[in-house]
Write an enzyme that holds these catalytic residues in place. Sequence first.
Site, short mmCIF file in Angstrom:
data_model
loop_
_atom_site.label_atom_id
_atom_site.label_comp_id
_atom_site.label_asym_id
_atom_site.label_seq_id
_atom_site.Cartn_x
_atom_site.Cartn_y
_atom_site.Cartn_z
N GLY A 88 0.92 9.24 -2.40
CA GLY A 88 1.45 9.49 -1.06
C GLY A 88 0.65 8.76 -0.01
CB SER A 184 1.94 5.41 -5.65
OG SER A 184 2.19 4.84 -4.39
CE1 TYR A 185 -4.55 5.82 -0.45
CE2 TYR A 185 -5.02 8.06 -1.14
CZ TYR A 185 -5.36 6.93 -0.44
OH TYR A 185 -6.54 6.89 0.26
CG ASP A 394 6.57 -1.09 -6.42
OD1 ASP A 394 7.24 -0.82 -5.40
OD2 ASP A 394 5.40 -0.69 -6.59
CG HIS A 446 6.29 2.83 -6.39
ND1 HIS A 446 5.29 1.96 -6.06
CD2 HIS A 446 5.85 4.06 -6.00
CE1 HIS A 446 4.29 2.61 -5.50
NE2 HIS A 446 4.60 3.88 -5.46
#
Length: 474
Positions: A88, A184-185, A394, A446
Amino acid sequence: MTSSTAARHLLLFTIFVAISMLLAITARDEQEGDRLGFLPGQPRSPLVSQFSGYVTVNEHNGRALFYWFFEAQTLPAQKPLLLWLNGGPGCSSVGYGAASELGPLLVNGNGTGLEFNKFAWNKEANLLFLESPVGVGFSYTNTTSDLDNIDDRFVAKDTYTFLVNWFNKFPQYKSHDFYISGESYAGHYVPQLAEVVYDHNKHLEANKQINLKGFIVGNAETNDYYDYKGIVEFAWSHSIISDQFYKRVKNVCDFRLSPTTNECSHVMDLLFKMYHEIDMYNVYAPKCNTDGSAVSSSFDNTVEKEAKNKAKRLRMYSGYDPCYSNYVEAYLNRMDVQKSLHANTSGWIKDRRWSLCSDPIFDNYDMEVFSVLPIYSKLVKGGIRIWVYSGDVDGRVPFIGSRYWVEALGLPIKSQWQPWYFKNQVAGRYVEYEGLTMATVRGAGHTVPQDKPAEALVLINSFLLDRQLPTKDI
């Protein structure tokens, strides 16, 4: 030894055994208290052994993190334990990882129930999902100031405390090989947590250590310079931006700077706007045009948020299919579902609303860590197994940027860039370095486990078994 001394030793031993038995009984009772039966709309077959609930990480502040745990489908006593984290920052690993991507029970296509995922990662491991940091999903705190002080170090410390306390509740898994995963994060969360575990283990007796063996991250934000260089080059190479705009970004942006200049922020905002009519997180997937979708709304607000806060790096939520996100939110906001999950027991979520991503966490998160590459170098030297994978369509955390930062580690190459296969097709490509493997997944965006579930299962199986990806068809 005198008879009185022997008696004292026997008494102490008896007390020790009694305390150990009491603790074991308490742990078993707490564990069974978190066991789930059938969730609303869950298929009756196959059976799924699952647990969910809260683990306190700070008693003084009343801070507790929510987890959802699935035992391995076969031989759980012999399988490793795999923790999954979403990014996020501020997005839910329960809503995304567990219910949308790699868990055994996925929310169905209209949000009315669940369906069994035949490519679930608990085929290969005992699978633990954690909503982190506090304030995400069902995780809560009774001290509101906690929500103003969240950064990578805060998250790593809380997650480590969660693990220690979770193992007290599930002591049968304490000796299992332990792996950390995420996307991701979570490219920040995962290596930083691995470092905390690694450092603590150095100062603990063997029976108190967490048996960390490695970590794997997908489409992972890692180093701001390389990640944002990758965003720009991917957009140009995939015809999202023109040659002239590409030159303009290169002229005004130095992604080594933190914060970026106002001029760079402006042109990057324009770049992100160019994705509004396609899905940045999978540039070849159909875009969801449903109004009010969870992710599309957060995406559309990004430009305005960044314009108001130039002190932050250019960031957007980890992105996921927005239409499907609506169904997940609909399901997890049902009161009967929350009751079955042992969730929202504190009433922290106002009006019992649960969201896939938390705007307050995203807005207030202190993104002060520019790069986690030094952690990679440290843990490679420490013998921790590390894999990195990227869906190759992505646009948010493109494989181009990941290739740059992997190469920047300067590791010796063991095997050259080559294809790997699934069902008579090239499934992606990979390269092996001393201490690290990097792989791509062809046609995935992603969220690789959602876009290419069968290939993702091969990937995690190869990682856990410490073997090469298949170089001929399987």
